[in-house]
Design a protein around this motif. Structure first.
Motif, mmCIF file in Angstrom:
data_model
loop_
_atom_site.group_PDB
_atom_site.id
_atom_site.type_symbol
_atom_site.label_atom_id
_atom_site.label_comp_id
_atom_site.label_asym_id
_atom_site.label_seq_id
_atom_site.Cartn_x
_atom_site.Cartn_y
_atom_site.Cartn_z
ATOM 1 N N SER A 168 18.053 57.000 -27.986
ATOM 2 C CA SER A 168 17.179 55.883 -28.026
ATOM 3 C C SER A 168 16.307 55.787 -26.578
ATOM 4 O O SER A 168 15.126 55.396 -26.477
ATOM 5 C CB SER A 168 17.912 54.462 -28.106
ATOM 6 O OG SER A 168 18.670 54.505 -29.316
ATOM 7 N N THR A 203 17.800 50.087 -31.832
ATOM 8 C CA THR A 203 18.858 50.922 -31.950
ATOM 9 C C THR A 203 19.737 51.145 -30.829
ATOM 10 O O THR A 203 20.952 51.213 -31.092
ATOM 11 C CB THR A 203 18.026 52.454 -32.303
ATOM 12 O OG1 THR A 203 17.430 52.727 -31.064
ATOM 13 C CG2 THR A 203 17.409 52.496 -33.541
ATOM 14 N N TYR A 261 17.256 58.092 -39.141
ATOM 15 C CA TYR A 261 18.250 57.298 -38.728
ATOM 16 C C TYR A 261 18.786 56.363 -40.054
ATOM 17 O O TYR A 261 19.960 56.180 -39.927
ATOM 18 C CB TYR A 261 17.811 56.118 -37.571
ATOM 19 C CG TYR A 261 18.574 55.104 -37.064
ATOM 20 C CD1 TYR A 261 19.580 55.400 -36.015
ATOM 21 C CD2 TYR A 261 18.709 53.991 -37.725
ATOM 22 C CE1 TYR A 261 20.488 54.435 -35.542
ATOM 23 C CE2 TYR A 261 19.544 52.968 -37.298
ATOM 24 C CZ TYR A 261 20.462 53.077 -36.278
ATOM 25 O OH TYR A 261 21.148 51.911 -35.695
#
Length: 278
Positions: free
Chosen positions: A130, A104, A50
């Motif tokens: 997520s 997130t 990420y």
């Protein structure tokens, strides 16, 4: 021997493994539970990739001089880095999974809101990722709350669109960029999701195989000890030269036990240690 840098996959794997070792240290090995080890690896992969995939977006936002968008995109960095440090310290994955999934998801929702309420697949896959992360690493309660939060946000977006309510839009936002960026970022998110799931299940298979091999090695060591003991007993009885009924019965018992241990060893070779009983 070919040069290392002629194989990008090789040095990329070396860089990834070095980062994994430097970040987590022996945190994975300290967990006896295979499932917990896989969750630690999954959280590391999620955070690592990420942060890595967000770097081009951060540079592009700086190039556009979109400073509010840059600050929002950079907001998860200190939180996720702190989560990595918590993983290294051995904090339970339940808490870290809650933190990472919520961070997130909420950041992606805010970015969607300020990009003219964009709810296309560009953000949809990140929301899905997520929530899946929360489902695997966090509690079911957290997963349900995140799903409710996402549904509430989508309901608010629909209300704003139906009633033509305007919201703050990031500078440099254009419809052209939205339609150009959507397939690019969607493709990245799809690869991100597939890579995470693939890595997670590979970790489970690898750790289960390692655990099975360890059990098989222990079982083989125990068989070796039992056979050695029986052969020493047979050897001792043979050297004594006595032919009493007691010795004959003991020899028969030893040979029966040796035969049983040999059958158990064959079962290990054929079916694994779980099917053999000592």
């Amino acid at each position: 021997m070919q040069p290392l840098f002629s194989h990008p996959k090789t040095w990329a794997s070396i860089a990834y493994n070095a980062t994994l070792t430097a970040t987590l240290g022996s945190a994975i090995q300290k967990k006896a539970d295979t499932y917990e080890q896989c969750k630690i690896k999954l959280l590391f992969n999620f955070i690592f990739f990420y942060l890595l995939l967000q770097l081009p977006a951060l540079l592009f936002l700086l190039y556009q001089q979109n400073y509010p968008g840059f600050l929002l995109a950079a907001l998860p960095y200190p939180v996720l880095i702190a989560a990595l440090l918590k993983l290294r310290c051995g904090i339970h994955t339940l808490r870290i999974g809650n933190l990472v999934a919520a961070t997130t998801l909420i950041t992606s929702m805010l970015s969607s809101l300020f990009n003219n309420i964009d709810i296309t697949t560009q953000y949809g896959f990140m929301w899905l990722t997520s929530i899946l992360l929360a489902y695997v690493t966090a509690s079911r309660t957290t997963t349900a709350l995140l799903v409710i939060l996402l549904l509430a946000y989508l309901g608010v977006c629909s209300y704003f669109k139906i009633n033509y309510i305007n919201v703050y839009v990031f500078p440099a936002y254009t419809y052209f960029f939205r339609h150009v960026a959507n397939p690019i970022f969607t493709g990245i998110d799809v690869l991100f999701l597939l890579g995470l799931l693939g890595s997670y299940y590979r970790s489970i298979v690898f750790l289960e195989r390692r655990k099975t091999l360890h059990k098989q090695r222990l079982h083989a060591d125990l068989l070796h000890q039992n056979l050695t003991r029986q052969f020493l007993l047979v050897k001792g009885l043979s050297r004594s030269g006595r032919q009493s009924d007691g010795n004959l019965e003991l020899l028969d018992a030893c040979f029966t036990e040796i035969e049983k241990q040999c059958e158990s060893a064959l079962e290990i070779l054929q079916n694994g240690p779980s099917s053999a009983n000592i």
